[in-house]
Enzyme design. Structure first.
Site, PDB file in Angstrom:
ATOM      1  CG  HIS A 119     -62.044  14.731  -3.815  1.00 37.76           C
ATOM      2  ND1 HIS A 119     -60.818  13.027  -4.214  1.00 37.76           N
ATOM      3  CD2 HIS A 119     -61.927  15.284  -5.127  1.00 37.76           C
ATOM      4  CE1 HIS A 119     -61.137  13.469  -5.163  1.00 37.76           C
ATOM      5  NE2 HIS A 119     -61.827  14.469  -6.526  1.00 37.76           N
ATOM      6  CD  GLU A 142     -65.183  15.294  -7.718  1.00 34.57           C
ATOM      7  OE1 GLU A 142     -65.623  15.351  -8.987  1.00 34.57           O
ATOM      8  OE2 GLU A 142     -64.840  14.724  -7.057  1.00 34.57           O
ATOM      9  CE  LYS A 172     -58.447  14.684  -8.986  1.00 34.63           C
ATOM     10  NZ  LYS A 172     -59.053  13.423  -9.195  1.00 34.63           N
ATOM     11  CG  ASN A 228     -59.251  18.495  -7.371  1.00 34.01           C
ATOM     12  OD1 ASN A 228     -58.552  19.253  -6.965  1.00 34.01           O
ATOM     13  ND2 ASN A 228     -59.917  17.035  -6.547  1.00 34.01           N
ATOM     14  CD  GLU A 279     -58.263  11.769  -6.130  1.00 37.74           C
ATOM     15  OE1 GLU A 279     -58.072  12.725  -5.628  1.00 37.74           O
ATOM     16  OE2 GLU A 279     -58.483  10.978  -7.278  1.00 37.74           O
ATOM     17  CB  SER A 311     -64.991  11.510 -16.477  1.00 38.48           C
ATOM     18  OG  SER A 311     -63.869  10.291 -15.689  1.00 38.48           O
ATOM     19  N   GLY A 325     -61.805  10.315 -12.641  1.00 37.88           N
ATOM     20  CA  GLY A 325     -60.508  10.170 -13.190  1.00 37.88           C
ATOM     21  C   GLY A 325     -60.249   8.535 -14.338  1.00 37.88           C
TER      22      GLY A 325
HETATM   23  C1  PEP Z   1     -62.562  14.470  -9.642  1.00 37.57           C
HETATM   24  O1  PEP Z   1     -61.294  14.435  -8.937  1.00 37.57           O
HETATM   25  O2  PEP Z   1     -62.974  15.863  -8.480  1.00 37.57           O
HETATM   26  C2  PEP Z   1     -62.659  14.321 -10.290  1.00 37.57           C
HETATM   27  C3  PEP Z   1     -64.310  14.766 -11.031  1.00 37.57           C
HETATM   28  O3  PEP Z   1     -61.503  14.040 -11.368  1.00 37.57           O
HETATM   29  P1  PEP Z   1     -61.513  13.575 -12.955  1.00 37.57           P
HETATM   30  O4  PEP Z   1     -62.499  15.073 -13.079  1.00 37.57           O
HETATM   31  O5  PEP Z   1     -60.082  13.676 -13.272  1.00 37.57           O
HETATM   32  O6  PEP Z   1     -63.145  12.638 -13.042  1.00 37.57           O
END
Ligand code: PEP
Length: 256
Positions: free
Chosen positions: A99, A169, A14, A12, A101, A214, A175
């Protein structure tokens, strides 16, 4: 891993990436060789501005290209939005919905996410529905209750074979560099599997369950080995080919 399920490693990007970032996508395609292709599916969910060009540049590489969101309607007066039909028209074959976000920044409810997922599935897109608890919810022992609510109200009832994916998630792990313990992930993924099997029977057993938050090359082997973790949804580490391919390489280690 779940026996009989081909893992999916999904990136992703983003709100990152310009046309010259597609060199990373090209390098991912070059690294996604026959051995890796037999082991796992690879998907990159791009910003809307890059979907068409990325889909063109991925032709022949077997890397799938997707979007990070879609509107629930096909066309209409929705300034700034893109529809699932538009994603498919640009050569996208997948979309992420719900997601955290989007849920936070755009106030998307479970009902909104459900409508988006249904629209994506109507357009034959592989649809990744994201769920996950906040740090406060985990600390107050509400994780499974929150996830049950998200599963019940944002995962659609009708989907074709291989078209529905659920990504767990934890919001606090996205992040941040923080990752739940293996036991915590196993507990949640078993819970999600039980919910899906209880609701859909054999079809629920076949749904891919991704872990996201992460994921990096250094922790991928441990995370991808957990039962009912059928791949990863990767943010930051999907921007660079070396990192993303390093995560994919975890599956070579697991099978050797
Ligand atoms: C994500 O945005 O779906 C995500 C898992 O981000 P990160 O891998 O940077 O934690």
């Amino acid at each position: 891993m779940t026996p009989g399920i081909k893992p999916l490693i999904a990136g992703n990007w983003k709100m990152n990436g310009f046309r010259n970032s597609l060199k990373e996508l090209q390098a991912m395609g070059e690294g996604y060789d026959l051995v890796m292709r037999n082991r796992l599916d690879m998907l990159l969910c791009m910003p809307a501005t890059l979907i068409y060009t990325a889909a063109l540049s991925a032709v022949g590489s077997h890397v799938q290209i997707g979007a990070q969101d879609c509107h629930m309607n096909a066309v209409g007066a929705h300034t700034g939005d893109i529809s699932a039909m538009m994603v498919a028209d640009c050569g996208g074959s997948a979309v992420i919905v719900g997601h955290s976000e989007r849920r936070t920044d755009h106030g998307e409810s479970n009902e909104t996410v459900l409508s988006k997922a249904e629209a994506a599935l109507r357009n034959e897109l592989m649809t990744i529905v994201c769920i996950g608890e906040t740090e406060d919810q985990r600390k107050s022992g509400e994780t499974l209750k929150v996830l049950e609510d998200q599963l019940s109200n944002s995962v659609p009832n009708d989907f074709g074979e291989g078209k529905l994916v659920v990504a767990y998630e934890p919001v606090w792990a996205i992040g941040t560099g923080m990752v739940p313990t293996v036991e915590q992930i196993a507990e949640v993924h078993n819970f999600i599997r039980d919910h899906l099997v209880g609701r859909f029977g054999d079809s629920g057993q076949a749904i891919r369950l991704l872990y996201g938050g992460s994921v990096k090359p250094s922790n991928a082997v441990e995370l991808m080995a957990i039962a009912n973790v059928d791949g990863a949804l990767v943010g930051g580490a999907s921007l660079k080919a070396d990192d993303f391919l390093g995560i994919c390489a975890a599956y070579g280690t697991l099978e050797d």
